[in-house]
Design a protein around this motif. Sequence first.
Motif, short mmCIF file in Angstrom:
data_model
loop_
_atom_site.label_atom_id
_atom_site.label_comp_id
_atom_site.label_asym_id
_atom_site.label_seq_id
_atom_site.Cartn_x
_atom_site.Cartn_y
_atom_site.Cartn_z
N ARG A 224 37.13 23.47 34.45
CA ARG A 224 37.56 23.07 35.79
C ARG A 224 38.43 24.16 36.38
N LEU A 225 38.72 24.00 37.67
CA LEU A 225 39.60 24.93 38.36
C LEU A 225 41.05 24.68 37.96
N PRO A 226 41.90 25.72 38.02
CA PRO A 226 43.33 25.48 37.75
C PRO A 226 43.93 24.55 38.81
N ASN A 227 44.94 23.79 38.38
CA ASN A 227 45.68 22.86 39.26
C ASN A 227 44.79 21.76 39.82
N GLU A 228 43.68 21.47 39.16
CA GLU A 228 42.81 20.37 39.57
C GLU A 228 42.90 19.27 38.52
N GLU A 229 42.94 18.02 38.97
CA GLU A 229 43.06 16.91 38.05
C GLU A 229 41.71 16.48 37.48
N ASP A 230 40.70 16.39 38.34
CA ASP A 230 39.39 15.90 37.92
C ASP A 230 38.49 17.06 37.55
N ALA A 231 37.88 16.96 36.36
CA ALA A 231 36.92 18.00 35.95
C ALA A 231 35.55 17.77 36.54
N ILE A 232 35.22 16.53 36.92
CA ILE A 232 33.94 16.23 37.57
C ILE A 232 34.14 16.48 39.07
N ILE A 233 33.45 17.46 39.63
CA ILE A 233 33.66 17.86 41.01
C ILE A 233 32.82 16.99 41.93
N THR A 234 33.46 16.32 42.87
CA THR A 234 32.77 15.45 43.82
C THR A 234 32.98 15.87 45.26
N ASP A 235 34.08 16.55 45.56
CA ASP A 235 34.38 16.97 46.93
C ASP A 235 33.63 18.26 47.25
N THR A 236 33.08 18.33 48.47
CA THR A 236 32.27 19.50 48.85
C THR A 236 33.11 20.76 48.88
N LYS A 237 34.35 20.69 49.38
CA LYS A 237 35.21 21.86 49.44
C LYS A 237 35.51 22.39 48.05
N LYS A 238 35.74 21.46 47.10
CA LYS A 238 36.00 21.89 45.72
C LYS A 238 34.75 22.47 45.08
N VAL A 239 33.58 21.97 45.51
CA VAL A 239 32.33 22.54 44.98
C VAL A 239 32.21 24.00 45.40
N ILE A 240 32.54 24.30 46.65
CA ILE A 240 32.47 25.69 47.13
C ILE A 240 33.42 26.57 46.34
N ASN A 241 34.65 26.09 46.15
CA ASN A 241 35.62 26.87 45.39
C ASN A 241 35.18 27.06 43.94
N THR A 242 34.58 26.02 43.36
CA THR A 242 34.12 26.12 41.97
C THR A 242 32.99 27.14 41.83
N LEU A 243 32.03 27.11 42.76
CA LEU A 243 30.93 28.06 42.69
C LEU A 243 31.42 29.49 42.85
N ASN A 244 32.35 29.70 43.77
CA ASN A 244 32.91 31.05 43.93
C ASN A 244 33.75 31.46 42.73
N ALA A 245 34.43 30.48 42.10
CA ALA A 245 35.16 30.79 40.88
C ALA A 245 34.21 31.19 39.76
N LEU A 246 33.04 30.55 39.70
CA LEU A 246 32.04 30.96 38.72
C LEU A 246 31.54 32.37 39.00
N CYS A 247 31.43 32.74 40.27
CA CYS A 247 31.03 34.11 40.60
C CYS A 247 32.08 35.11 40.12
N ILE A 248 33.37 34.74 40.29
CA ILE A 248 34.44 35.62 39.79
C ILE A 248 34.37 35.71 38.27
N GLU A 249 34.15 34.57 37.60
CA GLU A 249 34.00 34.59 36.14
C GLU A 249 32.81 35.46 35.72
N MET A 250 31.73 35.41 36.50
CA MET A 250 30.57 36.24 36.21
C MET A 250 30.92 37.73 36.33
N ASP A 251 31.63 38.09 37.40
CA ASP A 251 32.01 39.50 37.57
C ASP A 251 32.95 39.95 36.45
N ASN A 252 33.91 39.09 36.07
CA ASN A 252 34.82 39.45 34.98
C ASN A 252 34.08 39.64 33.67
N ARG A 253 33.10 38.77 33.42
CA ARG A 253 32.34 38.91 32.17
C ARG A 253 31.50 40.18 32.16
#
Length: 858
Positions: free
Chosen positions: A573-602
């Motif tokens: 999950r994202l830092p400072n987030e309570e729920d690991a299951i993402i249901t909000d659309t705004k959080k989905v966008i942030n999660t997908l972009n966070a995965l892109c950052i994780e991809m670049d770091n890897r």
Amino acid sequence: MATKSKPKNKKPIARNKNTTGTWKVEKEEKVQLKELAKDERTWKIAGTTFLLISFFLIISFISYFFTWRQDYTQISRGSEILWDPDVKILNLLGKLGALTAHYFIYRLFGVAAILVCTFFFVVGVNLLWRRRVFSVWRNLKYVTLGMLVVSAILSYLLPNEEFRWGGGVGNMIAGWLTGSLGMIGAGAVLALIVIAYFIWQFNPAFNFPKKLKRPLAGDTGSADEEAPAIAEDAVAEKKRVEVPEMNGAKLVIDTGAEKNKYDIKLINKEPVVQAKEEEAGYERITVLKPEARKPLPAETKETPVEGDAQELELPVASKPAKPVKPVSEDDLKLEINSGPIAPAPATAAATAPAEKGKAYEPTLDLKHYKKPSPDLLESHGSERVVQDPAELENNKNQIIKTLANYDIEIQKISATVGPTVTLYEIVPAAGVRISKIKNLEDDIALSLSALGIRIIAPIPGRGTIGIEVPNARKTIVSMKTLLASDKFSNSHFSLPIALGKRIDNENFIVDLATMPHLLMAGATGQGKSVGINAILVSLLYSKHPSQLKFVLVDPKKVELSVYSQIVNHFLARLPNEEDAIITDTKKVINTLNALCIEMDNRYDLLKDAGCRNIKEYNAKFTARKLNPEKGHQFLPFIVLVVDEFADLIMTAGKEVEMPIARLAQLARAIGIHLIIATQRPSVNIITGIIKANFPARIAFKVSSKIDSRTILDAGGADQLIGKGDMLISLNGEISRLQCAFVDTPEVDKVVDFIAYQEGYPQPFLLPEYIDEKDLESGDFDLDDRDSLFEDAARLIVANQIGSTSLLQRRMKLGYNRAGRLMDQLEQAGIVGPNQGSKAREVLIKTEMELQQHLDMLG
């Protein structure tokens, strides 16, 4: 308070007929001890009791060390002081504490009695948390041996002290050893016990320097000449593998490279060839013998099919090509053969490279973790495929009759019985056009009175035309059967998933890492959610929490909520987030972009390590060839699951599509895989960019042929019968499967089994992400700078790269803080404005200029 009114129609209490004037005694409810023992509250009460006992003992023991001299005259009287009110005790826990401490310390084990407290503490923690936090039996073993040994050692070293350091048991053991072996012998035995414990526990290495031998003049270069010769012979044997043929001829297969990739290491002049060849990747060839088919009696009304497929060969008498006449149904005889239609391809198991030294094992973080057992799942009905021969005969006759009505002659017909569908394979006569049979799909469905007829013309690689007809009695494919099979348990896949069974009753188990992404579509209620649960349960059964993480996106908010209990085991999950299951659309966008950052770091980590994919990188890291101080770490697989993709596209559009497309294009090599499901497989939802990067696709029953062509690029999904009946397109081939069924209570049992075990202190955290627009709109005060402002400025000036990702990697910061630091550096005049994907311009060139600039800023 108002009293409740009595019910008007209340029946009188029945009297006992045998006794007049007495009421019938009601039966008392019996307490079920088994249910009481399984109750969570019972475990918590027992755990709290054991913890209180451990605290009681440690406090009474410590207080006894300071008050034993004053309390000795009283507590030596025994338990009678508990009832004497005139007795005064100085122990912090009173008379009971003083008596308990006196018994354990003075009479039994001395100071070593403190170890008893650890046993009660371990049992209490395990009961209170209902999981194996500490090993009870290991603690009990160490406590028992420790009390005996420590008390004996203390009594031996301090024999004549007023305070019994070793207690009564220690004095007895030390006295017996001294009397039997003398002072020196007893000391030697006790020292041997201590030394043996440390050697057993820590296993120190006693290495002496090896004496180097001077090489003889005649032996110079012998080893260097012998090793290449042995290596060349070994490679030659690997390059040429002889496979005997049926007629006695030999087939020579070249399997190796021209040169060996590694040198042969000589140990005692014996080459270690096997490990080097396995590490070099030489192939192993397995030759399978075809199994003989055994006929079964045809008189029985029902024929069970167990394990493999059932093939019914129906010979048709050949006729002249010119006059085309309908084939008589009475001329056909039913011949039943058991056995697979075609032998399954032999999959060569990848041999694991030899372990080197003390390799890093990521599973040791949760070394007591146990994978779920198949017993947690249920068997839904019988697993045997039962088919009525009369139904097969009737369907065969109808197919032949329908084709004969259109002047189509066939030479052979056979049937393969599956869990829900039977495949009839026909071989048309010479000169019959395949398209003519394909156009009779609706006519055959009408003659068979069946729903979901699908014609495959031709079947790839078989030289036949297939007609799939639903069975009258369908068989449920249980998830328990697939997970308990040898094909799943012995698979060497990176991410094995059990999807279901083929028409030939063969288990369909594939590797998600080679797909590498999966696109699922189907109408409402046709089995998409069950298919997702089957995939997730397969991965939970096969992987350790250190090897796999899930990112679950659930716009429906109810489909994937059952997995929220294993947030500290398998979820990210994202830092400072309570729920690991993402249901909000705004959080989905942030999660997908966070995965892109994780991809670049890897990818940066792979570049530094000189690796091409996650498998090579993790192999290097576990072999301790990468330095963790430089940011290297073991990389788990990440599986992104989106339950309803169409809802995200309609609400967010390009903001969701672009990171999904970017992950699908690039994330395969670094272990991020996508599973996307949608109810609406239209072209505006599943665009060309997404389809191009999802070669593996699953289609449940859809409403139209257009939707079938959108998801599969072929028809047929509209002819499925629902309830888990699906088509999967993989490696250019389309196969029909019956999806494995796993019910929600079964998923609950699996999740509860994992959740009760010890997990990580916190979930797997994705990189922080914040929109650039939010960063640009922020207003920072230079007087309220970040504590790392000067360090970040020196890092940027030293590297002459104004990049936020540079601050993240070098200073180990989250994206939010690194972005704020970059904005503060911009306002301070150290870097230029944001230039999109390019790095910012560094306005200060030397560290001297930077120091002067910082002094001016104050």
